[in-house]
Design a protein around this motif. Structure first.
Motif, PDB file in Angstrom:
ATOM      1  N   ALA A  80       2.461   0.330  19.721  1.00  0.00           N
ATOM      2  CA  ALA A  80       2.432  -0.434  18.384  1.00  0.00           C
ATOM      3  C   ALA A  80       1.466  -0.620  17.868  1.00  0.00           C
ATOM      4  O   ALA A  80       1.554  -0.803  16.338  1.00  0.00           O
ATOM      5  N   VAL A  81       0.313  -0.186  18.102  1.00  0.00           N
ATOM      6  CA  VAL A  81      -1.167  -1.238  16.970  1.00  0.00           C
ATOM      7  C   VAL A  81      -1.289   0.065  16.067  1.00  0.00           C
ATOM      8  O   VAL A  81      -1.010   1.720  16.830  1.00  0.00           O
ATOM      9  N   GLY A  82      -1.155  -0.071  15.057  1.00  0.00           N
ATOM     10  CA  GLY A  82      -1.438   1.290  14.138  1.00  0.00           C
ATOM     11  C   GLY A  82      -0.107   1.737  13.468  1.00  0.00           C
ATOM     12  O   GLY A  82       0.259   2.063  12.443  1.00  0.00           O
ATOM     13  N   GLN A  83       1.264   1.136  13.927  1.00  0.00           N
ATOM     14  CA  GLN A  83       2.398   1.465  13.403  1.00  0.00           C
ATOM     15  C   GLN A  83       3.289   0.401  12.404  1.00  0.00           C
ATOM     16  O   GLN A  83       2.871  -0.938  12.700  1.00  0.00           O
ATOM     17  N   GLY A  84       4.386   0.509  12.108  1.00  0.00           N
ATOM     18  CA  GLY A  84       4.882  -0.504  10.882  1.00  0.00           C
ATOM     19  C   GLY A  84       4.031   0.098   9.462  1.00  0.00           C
ATOM     20  O   GLY A  84       4.768  -1.390   8.817  1.00  0.00           O
ATOM     21  N   MET A  85       3.023   0.055   9.625  1.00  0.00           N
ATOM     22  CA  MET A  85       2.448   0.844   8.190  1.00  0.00           C
ATOM     23  C   MET A  85       3.505   0.586   7.053  1.00  0.00           C
ATOM     24  O   MET A  85       4.276   1.674   7.049  1.00  0.00           O
ATOM     25  N   SER A  86       3.407  -0.545   5.741  1.00  0.00           N
ATOM     26  CA  SER A  86       4.624  -0.006   4.689  1.00  0.00           C
ATOM     27  C   SER A  86       3.614  -0.355   3.800  1.00  0.00           C
ATOM     28  O   SER A  86       2.359  -0.989   3.865  1.00  0.00           O
ATOM     29  N   ASP A  87       4.027   0.011   2.487  1.00  0.00           N
ATOM     30  CA  ASP A  87       3.260  -0.830   1.068  1.00  0.00           C
ATOM     31  C   ASP A  87       4.921  -0.217  -0.043  1.00  0.00           C
ATOM     32  O   ASP A  87       5.561   0.840   0.123  1.00  0.00           O
ATOM     33  N   ASN A  88       4.342  -1.207  -0.883  1.00  0.00           N
ATOM     34  CA  ASN A  88       5.262  -1.608  -1.660  1.00  0.00           C
ATOM     35  C   ASN A  88       5.649  -0.830  -3.063  1.00  0.00           C
ATOM     36  O   ASN A  88       4.362  -0.753  -3.496  1.00  0.00           O
ATOM     37  N   PRO A  89       6.164   0.413  -2.882  1.00  0.00           N
ATOM     38  CA  PRO A  89       5.877   1.101  -4.229  1.00  0.00           C
ATOM     39  C   PRO A  89       5.995   0.937  -5.440  1.00  0.00           C
ATOM     40  O   PRO A  89       7.004   0.065  -6.157  1.00  0.00           O
ATOM     41  N   LYS A  98       8.445  -3.062  -8.346  1.00  0.00           N
ATOM     42  CA  LYS A  98       8.176  -3.183  -7.402  1.00  0.00           C
ATOM     43  C   LYS A  98       9.700  -2.567  -6.595  1.00  0.00           C
ATOM     44  O   LYS A  98      10.369  -3.453  -6.638  1.00  0.00           O
ATOM     45  N   VAL A  99       9.404  -1.962  -5.563  1.00  0.00           N
ATOM     46  CA  VAL A  99      10.374  -2.552  -4.666  1.00  0.00           C
ATOM     47  C   VAL A  99      10.418  -3.261  -3.334  1.00  0.00           C
ATOM     48  O   VAL A  99       8.927  -3.036  -2.881  1.00  0.00           O
ATOM     49  N   ALA A 100      10.834  -4.022  -3.553  1.00  0.00           N
ATOM     50  CA  ALA A 100      10.653  -5.804  -2.319  1.00  0.00           C
ATOM     51  C   ALA A 100      10.995  -5.242  -1.383  1.00  0.00           C
ATOM     52  O   ALA A 100       9.579  -5.563  -0.582  1.00  0.00           O
ATOM     53  N   ARG A 101      11.535  -4.486  -0.636  1.00  0.00           N
ATOM     54  CA  ARG A 101      11.872  -4.689   0.722  1.00  0.00           C
ATOM     55  C   ARG A 101      11.806  -3.038   1.806  1.00  0.00           C
ATOM     56  O   ARG A 101      12.749  -2.399   1.966  1.00  0.00           O
TER      57      ARG A 101
END
Length: 585
Positions: free
Chosen positions: A310-319, A416-419
Motif C-alpha cells: 500500500a505504500v505509494g498507493q492512493g495518490m490523488s491530486d485535486n485537478p 478545483k474538484v473537491a474530492r
C-alpha cells in the motif's frame, strides 16, 4: 502543498514579534538559535524524536514535542527567511521560475503530463503556496476520526501566528457578489470554517503582504531541546530486524557537502522516528528504507524490511481548470481571498495581478526559446503598458507587437474538484533521495470527476457573465472567447483535441487540467498507518503529514496539515507523559 502562477512586483515590510528569540530585522527573519546547517552537525547524535521533514506538519510537530523531549528536525531545504520570493505576496511566483538545485519549490512533472512542484524549504508548502487559510469541515474532522476538541484547540494555536483576515479588493468583492448571483449561496462572511456557500477565508499573508509560514510556529519551541538542521537530506531510515517486528532506531542523512551523518534514537519505547516529508517524500523515503512493495524494491536492489504494497498507493491530486480574465479596469495584486464552495463537488477561487502569465505559459523542458514561443501565444492577454483599445484586444498576438516588458490586467478564475475519485500511484525511479519519484494521479479517470469539473466551469461562466463582474468585463469578449484564448497558453504535456468553448467543457477539463498543488496519499490512514499514525508492521515509526490523507480537507489543506502536526504532537506528548508516570514507583 497549494500555490499559483502569479508573477508580481515587490514591496518591503518588517514584521516584529514580542518573543525575544523571534524577531525580524530587514527581512532576515527570526534569530532561531537552534537552526543550523547540517554541515555543523556531529557525525553521530542521539535524540528522543527524529522528525524527517521540516515542512507544513513537521514544524508544528517539532515545536510541540520539544516542550518535553529532545527533538531533531531534519529539513532537506534551506531557510525561508531572507528570501523575498517567499516573504512577499507580490513575488511568490518567482519560486516557480527558480530551477536551481536550492530552489524552495522543486519542480516535477507527473506521468499524466501535468507540471507541479514540491516544497524544499523549512516551512514546506506554506512557503510557496497561495496563502489561503481554511479549516476542515466538521464532517471532515469526523471522517478523519479526530478528537474535535483537540482539533479546535490546535487550529487556534496556529491562528495566533499564521492566520489573518484579508482586506478585500474590488475584484474579490465582485467575485463574492458574482458567486452569489451564480447561485453559490449563502454568503457566510469572513470565516476560517468550511461550509457550503460563498465566504471570505483567512490568509497566511498579513495586510502588509508578508507571508507567515509553518516555520514561524517554531517560536513555540524550547530552544534548549530542539535542533533543526537545514540542507539535511535523509538517505534512509535504519531498522533493527532481530525481534518480533522491525524497529526503527535512527536515520542516515547527508549534508550539503556530501558528508554522511547518523542520528539515533535514545533508548526508550516512547521515542521514535517520524516522517513528515510530504505526499511525495514520505512514501519515497519509506520505499528507500525497505518498506514498500517487495517486488518493486527488489527490482532496484533495495533490501526489503517489510513488504507493504500500500505504500505509494492512493495518490490523488485535486485537478484545477482555469479561465484567464482580462479586465478593463486596473486590478490590484492579491492572492486568494474569496471561495465559492458548491454542492456539485467543486470550489471556485481567483487570483489577481500581472506578469503571472509567463509562468502559466511556461514549458516542461524549460528552454528559453520554447517559453518565448509560448508567451507569444498569449494573444489578447499580453499587452504593452500603454492602454490598448478594445479593437486591438481582439486582433490577436500576430497583429500586436510584443515588447520585452508587459503587464497583464486581470485575474485567473479557477475551479478545483473537491474530492476526486480518481487515484494513482507513486514508484521510485532510482535509489537517489534527491531526485523526484515517478507519480501518476490519473486525472479524470472517473467520470464523476469530469462532471464535477464541468459544473465548476459552468459556475465560473455564470460569474463571468454576472452583473457584479460587469465593471471588469470587456463586453466584446464572450465566455467562449475567454475559454478559447485561455486554451492557447495553458500548458501541460497532455494531448489537445481541437478548439474549446462552452460546448466542449468535458474536453476542456481533461485536456487543460492543471494542478491545484493539493496532492495527497501514498501513506494513507488505514492502509499504511493506523489512526495513531504508526506505520503498520514496524515499531517506533510514524508518518504525520498529508501523505496520510484519503482526501484533501477544507478548501485548501495547509491549515489542516499544520493542525495535524500540532494535534499529533500534543497526543504523543500526552502519551509520553503517561508512560513516565507509569514508570515512577
Amino acid at each position: 502543498m497549494e500555490t499559483a502562477p502569479l508573477r508580481l512586483l515587490a514591496s518591503a515590510a518588517v514584521f516584529l514579534c514580542s518573543h525575544c528569540f523571534f524577531c525580524y530585522a530587514d527581512n532576515r527573519g527570526p534569530n532561531y538559535t537552534f537552526v543550523k546547517h547540517a554541515t555543523q552537525a556531529p557525525r553521530v547524535s542521539y535524540h528522543d524524536y527524529i522528525i524527517v521533514g521540516g515542512g507544513t506538519a513537521g514544524c508544528p510537530l517539532a515545536a510541540t514535542l520539544s516542550q518535553i523531549s529532545n527533538v531533531l528536525l531534519l529539513e532537506r531545504g534551506g531557510s525561508p527567511y531572507g528570501n523575498r520570493n517567499i516573504s512577499r505576496m507580490e513575488l511568490q511566483v518567482e519560486n516557480l521560475a527558480d530551477r536551481s538545485l536550492t530552489s524552495p519549490a522543486q519542480r516535477f512533472v507527473s506521468e499524466d503530463g501535468v507540471i507541479n512542484v514540491r516544497a524544499r524549504v523549512l516551512g514546506g508548502g506554506t512557503c510557496v503556496n497561495s496563502g489561503f487559510y481554511s479549516r476542515a469541515s466538521t464532517q471532515e474532522v469526523r471522517d478523519m476520526d479526530w478528537d474535535a476538541r483537540l482539533v479546535n484547540e490546535s487550529y487556534q494555536w496556529l491562528e495566533k501566528v499564521v492566520a489573518f483576515e484579508p482586506k478585500l479588493i474590488p475584484w474579490t468583492s465582485a467575485l463574492k457578489d458574482g458567486l452569489l448571483e451564480a447561485g453559490v449561496m449563502p454568503y457566510n462572511g469572513f470565516t476560517y470554517d468550511h461550509m457550503y456557500g460563498t465566504k471570505t477565508g483567512g490568509s497566511t499573508f498579513d495586510q502588509t503582504g508578508r507571508r507567515h509560514t509553518a516555520a514561524d510556529l517554531l517560536r513555540y519551541a524550547d530552544p534548549d531541546t530542539l535542533t533543526v538542521l537545514l540542507r539535511a537530506t535523509v538517505q534512509r531510515i535504519l531498522f533493527k530486524k532481530g525481534g518480533r517486528r522491525p524497529q526503527a532506531y535512527g536515520v542516515i542523512y547527508k549534508d550539503e557537502m556530501g558528508n554522511m551523518h547518523k542520528a539515533y534514537l535514545k533508548h526508550g519505547s516512547a521515542s521514535g522516528v517520524i516522517v513528515s516529508a510530504g505526499a511525495l517524500g514520505s512514501p519515497q523515503l519509506l520505499m528507500l528504507s525497505g518498506v514498500g512493495p517487495a517486488d518493486h524494491l527488489r527490482s532496484l536492489g533495495i533490501e526489503v524490511v517489510l513488504d507493504q504494497p500500500a505504500v505509494g498507493q492512493g495518490m490523488s491530486d485535486n485537478p484545477m481548470n482555469a479561465v484567464i480574465f482580462p479586465s478593463q479596469q486596473p486590478v490590484e495584486i492579491t492572492s486568494v481571498q474569496v471561495v465559492g464552495i458548491t454542492r456539485s463537488g467543486s470550489y471556485i477561487e481567483s487570483f489577481t495581478g500581472y506578469n503571472y502569465l509567463p509562468a502559466l505559459a511556461g514549458n516542461s523542458s524549460g528552454g528559453d526559446g520554447d517559453q518565448q514561443a509560448s508567451q507569444r501565444r498569449l494573444g489578447v492577454f499580453r499587452s504593452p503598458r500603454k492602454q490598448r483599445t478594445q479593437q486591438n484586444m481582439v486582433e490577436g498576438a500576430d497583429q500586436v507587437s510584443i515588447p520585452d516588458e508587459f503587464s497583464f490586467q486581470g485575474g485567473l478564475l479557477f475551479e478545483k474538484v473537491a474530492r476526486p475519485l480518481s487515484q494513482g500511484h507513486l514508484r521510485l525511479k532510482n535509489r537517489n533521495p534527491d531526485e523526484n519519484p515517478s507519480v501518476t494521479f490519473n486525472y479524470f479517470m472517473k467520470p464523476e470527476d469530469v462532471q464535477a469539473c464541468v459544473e465548476g466551469m459552468k459556475t465560473i461562466n455564470r460569474v463571468i457573465e454576472s452583473k457584479s463582474f460587469s465593471d471588469f468585463r470587456y463586453s466584446i469578449l464572450s465566455v467562449d472567447d475567454l475559454l478559447g484564448v485561455s486554451a492557447n497558453f495553458i500548458v501541460n504535456n497532455r494531448p489537445r483535441h481541437g478548439s474549446y468553448d462552452s460546448t466542449t467543457l468535458e474536453q476542456y477539463c481533461k485536456d487543460l487540467v492543471l494542478t491545484m498543488y493539493h496532492y495527497h496519499g501514498g501513506c494513507q490512514v488505514g492502509r499504511v498507518v493506523d489512526h495513531d499514525y504508526k506505520v503498520h508492521g514496524v515499531d517506533s515509526l510514524r508518518v504525520i503529514d498529508g501523505s496520510t490523507f484519503n482526501f484533501s480537507p477544507g478548501t485548501n489543506p495547509q491549515a489542516t496539515v499544520m493542525m495535524l502536526g500540532r494535534y499529533m504532537g500534543v497526543k504523543i506528548q500526552n502519551q509520553r507523559l503517561e508512560q513516565k508516570k507509569m514508570k515512577k514507583p
